[in-house]
Structures are given as structure tokens and as C-alpha cells.
Write an enzyme that holds these catalytic residues in place. Structure first.
Site, PDB file in Angstrom:
ATOM      1  N   THR A  39     -60.417  13.640 -30.035  1.00  0.00           N
ATOM      2  CA  THR A  39     -60.744  14.715 -29.090  1.00  0.00           C
ATOM      3  C   THR A  39     -62.211  15.124 -29.183  1.00  0.00           C
ATOM      4  O   THR A  39     -62.721  15.780 -28.284  1.00  0.00           O
ATOM      5  CB  THR A  39     -59.875  15.971 -29.329  1.00  0.00           C
ATOM      6  OG1 THR A  39     -59.974  16.321 -30.719  1.00  0.00           O
ATOM      7  CG2 THR A  39     -58.429  15.711 -28.978  1.00  0.00           C
ATOM      8  N   LEU A  75     -61.240  19.903 -41.017  1.00  0.00           N
ATOM      9  CA  LEU A  75     -60.924  20.385 -39.666  1.00  0.00           C
ATOM     10  C   LEU A  75     -60.250  19.317 -38.808  1.00  0.00           C
ATOM     11  O   LEU A  75     -59.850  19.607 -37.679  1.00  0.00           O
ATOM     12  CB  LEU A  75     -62.215  20.823 -38.952  1.00  0.00           C
ATOM     13  CG  LEU A  75     -62.697  22.255 -39.148  1.00  0.00           C
ATOM     14  CD1 LEU A  75     -63.037  22.528 -40.597  1.00  0.00           C
ATOM     15  CD2 LEU A  75     -63.912  22.533 -38.274  1.00  0.00           C
ATOM     16  N   LYS A  93     -49.174  13.124 -39.032  1.00  0.00           N
ATOM     17  CA  LYS A  93     -49.865  12.288 -40.026  1.00  0.00           C
ATOM     18  C   LYS A  93     -51.258  12.828 -40.297  1.00  0.00           C
ATOM     19  O   LYS A  93     -51.713  12.851 -41.443  1.00  0.00           O
ATOM     20  CB  LYS A  93     -50.010  10.859 -39.507  1.00  0.00           C
ATOM     21  CG  LYS A  93     -48.820   9.986 -39.760  1.00  0.00           C
ATOM     22  CD  LYS A  93     -49.224   8.558 -39.398  1.00  0.00           C
ATOM     23  CE  LYS A  93     -48.055   7.624 -39.451  1.00  0.00           C
ATOM     24  NZ  LYS A  93     -48.379   6.319 -38.841  1.00  0.00           N
ATOM     25  N   THR A  94     -51.958  13.217 -39.240  1.00  0.00           N
ATOM     26  CA  THR A  94     -53.327  13.714 -39.421  1.00  0.00           C
ATOM     27  C   THR A  94     -53.326  14.947 -40.315  1.00  0.00           C
ATOM     28  O   THR A  94     -54.136  15.052 -41.237  1.00  0.00           O
ATOM     29  CB  THR A  94     -53.974  14.023 -38.056  1.00  0.00           C
ATOM     30  OG1 THR A  94     -54.120  12.789 -37.346  1.00  0.00           O
ATOM     31  CG2 THR A  94     -55.328  14.677 -38.205  1.00  0.00           C
ATOM     32  N   GLY A 104     -57.101  14.456 -52.305  1.00  0.00           N
ATOM     33  CA  GLY A 104     -57.319  13.401 -53.302  1.00  0.00           C
ATOM     34  C   GLY A 104     -58.802  13.185 -53.539  1.00  0.00           C
ATOM     35  O   GLY A 104     -59.258  13.066 -54.679  1.00  0.00           O
ATOM     36  N   TYR A 147     -47.470  19.942 -34.729  1.00  0.00           N
ATOM     37  CA  TYR A 147     -48.691  20.674 -35.096  1.00  0.00           C
ATOM     38  C   TYR A 147     -48.370  21.786 -36.096  1.00  0.00           C
ATOM     39  O   TYR A 147     -48.948  21.838 -37.178  1.00  0.00           O
ATOM     40  CB  TYR A 147     -49.313  21.259 -33.829  1.00  0.00           C
ATOM     41  CG  TYR A 147     -50.624  21.976 -34.060  1.00  0.00           C
ATOM     42  CD1 TYR A 147     -51.790  21.263 -34.304  1.00  0.00           C
ATOM     43  CD2 TYR A 147     -50.699  23.365 -34.015  1.00  0.00           C
ATOM     44  CE1 TYR A 147     -53.005  21.921 -34.502  1.00  0.00           C
ATOM     45  CE2 TYR A 147     -51.902  24.029 -34.213  1.00  0.00           C
ATOM     46  CZ  TYR A 147     -53.054  23.303 -34.450  1.00  0.00           C
ATOM     47  OH  TYR A 147     -54.253  23.958 -34.647  1.00  0.00           O
ATOM     48  N   TYR A 161     -51.868  21.327 -54.889  1.00  0.00           N
ATOM     49  CA  TYR A 161     -53.027  20.719 -55.572  1.00  0.00           C
ATOM     50  C   TYR A 161     -53.750  21.768 -56.417  1.00  0.00           C
ATOM     51  O   TYR A 161     -54.272  21.470 -57.481  1.00  0.00           O
ATOM     52  CB  TYR A 161     -53.997  20.087 -54.562  1.00  0.00           C
ATOM     53  CG  TYR A 161     -53.755  18.607 -54.359  1.00  0.00           C
ATOM     54  CD1 TYR A 161     -52.722  18.156 -53.544  1.00  0.00           C
ATOM     55  CD2 TYR A 161     -54.550  17.658 -55.003  1.00  0.00           C
ATOM     56  CE1 TYR A 161     -52.494  16.804 -53.369  1.00  0.00           C
ATOM     57  CE2 TYR A 161     -54.321  16.296 -54.828  1.00  0.00           C
ATOM     58  CZ  TYR A 161     -53.296  15.880 -54.007  1.00  0.00           C
ATOM     59  OH  TYR A 161     -53.073  14.547 -53.847  1.00  0.00           O
TER      60      TYR A 161
HETATM   61  N1  LIG Z   1     -60.002  26.262 -31.762  1.00  0.00           N
HETATM   62  C1  LIG Z   1     -59.011  27.030 -32.151  1.00  0.00           C
HETATM   63  O1  LIG Z   1     -58.728  28.035 -31.499  1.00  0.00           O
HETATM   64  C2  LIG Z   1     -58.231  26.726 -33.407  1.00  0.00           C
HETATM   65  C3  LIG Z   1     -57.199  27.617 -33.770  1.00  0.00           C
HETATM   66  C4  LIG Z   1     -56.477  27.334 -34.925  1.00  0.00           C
HETATM   67  C5  LIG Z   1     -56.766  26.236 -35.703  1.00  0.00           C
HETATM   68  N2  LIG Z   1     -57.767  25.388 -35.341  1.00  0.00           N
HETATM   69  C6  LIG Z   1     -58.020  24.227 -36.183  1.00  0.00           C
HETATM   70  O2  LIG Z   1     -59.392  23.982 -36.340  1.00  0.00           O
HETATM   71  C7  LIG Z   1     -59.642  22.587 -36.371  1.00  0.00           C
HETATM   72  C8  LIG Z   1     -60.663  22.212 -35.316  1.00  0.00           C
HETATM   73  O3  LIG Z   1     -60.156  22.568 -34.043  1.00  0.00           O
HETATM   74  P1  LIG Z   1     -61.006  22.398 -32.708  1.00  0.00           P
HETATM   75  O4  LIG Z   1     -60.660  23.514 -31.820  1.00  0.00           O
HETATM   76  O5  LIG Z   1     -62.428  22.163 -33.049  1.00  0.00           O
HETATM   77  O6  LIG Z   1     -60.329  21.096 -32.096  1.00  0.00           O
HETATM   78  P2  LIG Z   1     -60.975  19.712 -31.620  1.00  0.00           P
HETATM   79  O7  LIG Z   1     -59.876  18.902 -31.060  1.00  0.00           O
HETATM   80  O8  LIG Z   1     -62.168  19.978 -30.767  1.00  0.00           O
HETATM   81  O9  LIG Z   1     -61.485  19.082 -32.977  1.00  0.00           O
HETATM   82  C9  LIG Z   1     -60.695  18.309 -33.830  1.00  0.00           C
HETATM   83  C10 LIG Z   1     -61.521  17.126 -34.274  1.00  0.00           C
HETATM   84  O10 LIG Z   1     -60.729  16.336 -35.172  1.00  0.00           O
HETATM   85  C11 LIG Z   1     -60.880  14.983 -34.811  1.00  0.00           C
HETATM   86  N3  LIG Z   1     -59.687  14.252 -35.283  1.00  0.00           N
HETATM   87  C12 LIG Z   1     -58.416  14.337 -34.820  1.00  0.00           C
HETATM   88  N4  LIG Z   1     -57.601  13.527 -35.517  1.00  0.00           N
HETATM   89  C13 LIG Z   1     -58.377  12.910 -36.449  1.00  0.00           C
HETATM   90  C14 LIG Z   1     -58.128  11.956 -37.458  1.00  0.00           C
HETATM   91  N5  LIG Z   1     -56.890  11.476 -37.661  1.00  0.00           N
HETATM   92  N6  LIG Z   1     -59.166  11.537 -38.220  1.00  0.00           N
HETATM   93  C15 LIG Z   1     -60.418  12.021 -38.028  1.00  0.00           C
HETATM   94  N7  LIG Z   1     -60.716  12.918 -37.086  1.00  0.00           N
HETATM   95  C16 LIG Z   1     -59.711  13.372 -36.304  1.00  0.00           C
HETATM   96  C17 LIG Z   1     -61.038  14.978 -33.315  1.00  0.00           C
HETATM   97  O11 LIG Z   1     -61.612  13.807 -32.791  1.00  0.00           O
HETATM   98  C18 LIG Z   1     -61.925  16.211 -33.125  1.00  0.00           C
HETATM   99  O12 LIG Z   1     -63.282  15.898 -33.218  1.00  0.00           O
HETATM  100  C19 LIG Z   1     -58.291  21.894 -36.187  1.00  0.00           C
HETATM  101  O13 LIG Z   1     -57.782  21.539 -37.442  1.00  0.00           O
HETATM  102  C20 LIG Z   1     -57.437  22.967 -35.558  1.00  0.00           C
HETATM  103  O14 LIG Z   1     -56.076  22.796 -35.879  1.00  0.00           O
HETATM  104  C21 LIG Z   1     -58.488  25.617 -34.193  1.00  0.00           C
END
Ligand SMILES: NC(=O)c1ccc[n+]([C@@H]2O[C@H](COP(=O)([O-])OP(=O)(O)OC[C@H]3O[C@@H](n4cnc5c(N)ncnc54)[C@H](O)[C@@H]3O)[C@@H](O)[C@H]2O)c1
Length: 315
Positions: A39, A75, A93-94, A104, A147, A161
């Protein structure tokens, strides 16, 4: 002399990650961004690529990673329902394998590690606003579970951990955050409404629009991340980060229509399943521990976000 820390940001090409990389570089740190670009995009990082203290690595966190770093911000994970439901198994999985691999790594190199958890761990809450002590009400088998449960399991792994291997952990529970570089087509409410308003298309509101949400501007959230990472080792969270200012979805829609001087009308649609009615952070703990509270009000944050999407449309 300022000693540079080597900091890994997983998901660094995404919305929050790109702002975090930028902030850390501005503070003089050495930043490694790891992302599989599911994304996230390089466009979010283009202005940082010339900085010699910045590196980008294409890597999927569901596979182990071997790098030398001092701190990790984890993130990586698609954050919007459209994206995380596209391949739900990969989403779990992610969160889960990603947490195991990054924990780890943190264990091997003795790095401090922060998890970007979410208010979704509270599910459809019976308590309002939600304090960190609330265990949540989450459907384990619904379409959002990949999720929500993935993030819950990641929190479990972080705490185990910590208990089992004395890892220095920090768990942030993020509430709805918005701002420039949000993905334009991921159905998240702020970006969706702004784009519809800019195009003078009907604003799609699910349900009757009386469900409430709180919206935190990205710069405030990143400030909270940095403060949390810098707390004493004994403080591990979980800690809510979000803006407690509460608005109904209908109020948000109307505000955006007004601010963009749009001709859009409001189109009410049926509510998707498991959509929580109310969500609002209790940020007492963040006030105490981080001396943090959001500084940017909705109007100011929306102005910056609207400008970003208006510019994007011109490209
Ligand atoms: N934006 C929000 O309101 C919000 C709220 C709660 C939690 N979060 C958490 O914050 C984090 C970032 O969210 P965001 O809004 O920037 O979303 P986003 O989708 O813009 O960013 C997520 C990033 O993770 C990368 N990614 C996804 N799967 C991956 C993988 N398997 N390996 C490596 N990279 C991977 C994507 O390419 C992307 O760049 C996430 O973990 C999300 O759950 C965000």
C-alpha cells in the site's frame, strides 16, 4: 557530538511511515525504511531519497530480516479495510509473522522496538471512551478479524518477548489518523470524503452518519511515537494515541463540503458488518507519561489534507 541512531521503520513507505522517516531524518538519525510496497509507494519518500542517511529496502516482513539497528518502529501492515481484506491471510501473516520476525531481530541486536497497534483491538467497545485497561470486544471470525486479531496477537507477542526475553518494547494503540499521503483510494473516511467533495460527487456515508469517530492529525501522532520511544525502559504501554475530539461522520462530511466549497450532496448507504458505532481514545495515560496531547485541531488538519489531495488531482 550528536551520535546518530540507526533506526528501522517497517512500513516506512506508507502514510504514517513516510512521515515518521522524515521526522527521524530531520532529527539527524540514520533511517532504514523496509517496505514491500503493497500500500505504500516510493512517491511518499521521493523527497527523502537524496539524503545519504536514508535507505530504502524492498522486503516483506513475513520473512526474517538481518540488519544492525538500535531502534525499530514496526508499522508494516495494510491499515484500511479495502486493503487488509484484499488478502486477509497475508494481513494476519504480516501482523503475526511480521511481529515474530521484527521481535526476533530486536532480540538479536538488542534493539528497542515499538509496535504500531490500533484502536481496533478494542473492537466494538462497550466502554466509551476506551482506556488502555479495556480488553475489547472483538469478533474473532468476521471480515475485520484478520486485522483486529492479527494486531491483538502481535501485542501478545510483544508482551511475551518482553516477559520472556526482557526485550525493550513499546506498544502504541493508534486511533484514526489522517493527513497528507493517505492512500487516495482506500475508502478511509477522511480521504474518501475529501476526494468526493473535490470532484463534486455525492459523499457516501455508511449508516445514518450518527456513528462517531475521533481524528488525529499525522504530525501529532508522530510526535507521540517519538515521545513513546524515548520513555524509560520500564514504560512499555500499551498506550492510546489519538485525538479525543469527537465528531459524527455526518459532521465530518458537512465540514469537508463546506471547506472545499463543494456542490456534493450526502448519500446514505447501508452499514458494513462489524463497523464500530463509537470510537474515542482516553488519552490520560499519554498526558501523564508522554506529556502529550494533540495540538492540531480538525479544521487546521483538514486544511492541510485538502490541499494535498487538491494538488494530487492536478498531477
Ligand atoms: N492511519 C491510521 O489511522 C492507523 C490507525 C491505527 C493503526 N495504524 C497502524 O499504523 C501502521 C501504518 O498505517 P498507515 O496508515 O501508514 O497504513 P499504510 O497502508 O499507508 O502503510 C502500511 C505500510 O506497510 C507496508 N506493508 C504492508 N504489508 C507489508 C509487509 N508484509 N512487509 C513489508 N511492508 C508491508 C505497506 O506497503 C505500507 O507502506 C499500520 O500498522 C496500521 O495498522 C494506522
Amino acid at each position: 557530538m550528536h551520535s546518530r541512531k540507526r533506526i528501522l521503520v517497517t512500513g516506512g513507505a506508507g502514510f504514517l511511515g513516510s512521515h515518521l522517516c522524515e521526522r527521524l531524518l530531520n532529527e539527524g538519525q540514520d533511517v532504514l525504511c523496509v517496505d514491500n510496497f503493497f500500500t505504500g509507494t516510493k512517491d511518499n519518500l521521493i523527497h527523502l531519497l537524496a539524503n545519504p542517511h536514508f535507505e530504502v529496502m524492498r522486503h516483506d516482513v513475513t520473512f526474517p530480516l538481518y540488519v544492525e539497528v538500535d531502534e525499530i518502529y514496526n508499522l508494516a501492515c495494510p491499515a484500511s479495510p479495502i486493503h487488509y481484506q484484499y488478502d486477509p491471510v497475508q494481513t494476519t501473516k504480516t501482523s503475526v509473522h511480521g511481529a515474530i520476525n521484527m521481535l526476533g531481530l530486536a532480540k538479536r541486536v538488542q534493539a528497542k522496538i515499538l509496535q504500531a497497534s490500533t484502536s481496533e483491538v478494542y473492537g466494538d467497545p462497550e466502554i466509551h471512551p476506551q482506556p488502555e485497561s479495556y480488553w475489547g470486544r472483538v469478533n474473532p471470525i468476521g471480515i475485520r478479524s484478520c486485522y483486529d486479531e492479527g494486531k491483538r496477537c502481535a501485542e501478545t507477542l510483544f508482551f511475551d518477548y518482553h516477559r520472556q526475553h526482557q526485550l525493550r518494547i513499546k506498544v502504541a494503540r493508534i486511533f484514526n489518523t489522517y493527513g497528507p499521503r493517505m492512500h487516495p483510494n482506500d475508502g478511509r473516511v477522511v480521504s474518501n470524503f475529501i476526494l468526493q467533495a473535490l470532484r463534486n460527487e455525492p459523499i457516501t456515508v455508511f449508516g445514518d452518519g450518527t456513528q462517531t469517530r475521533s481524528f488525529c492529525y499525522v504530525d501529532d501522532l508522530i510526535e507521540g511515537f517519538i515521545r513513546l520511544m524515548n520513555t524509560e525502559n520500564e514504560f512499555i504501554g500499551p498506550i492510546n494515541l489519538g485525538n479525543p475530539g469527537e465528531f459524527t461522520i455526518l459532521e465530518l462530511a458537512e465540514k469537508i463540503v463546506e471547506m472545499t466549497e463543494s456542490k456534493s450532496t450526502i448519500d446514505l448507504r447501508p452499514l458494513p458488518s462489524d463497523d464500530p458505532r463509537q470510537r474515542k481514545p482516553d488519552i490520560t495515560l499519554a498526558g501523564e507519561k508522554l506529556k502529550w496531547k494533540p495540538e492540531i485541531n480538525l479544521e487546521k488538519g483538514l486544511t492541510k489534507t485538502i490541499k494535498y489531495f487538491a494538488d494530487l488531482q492536478k498531477k
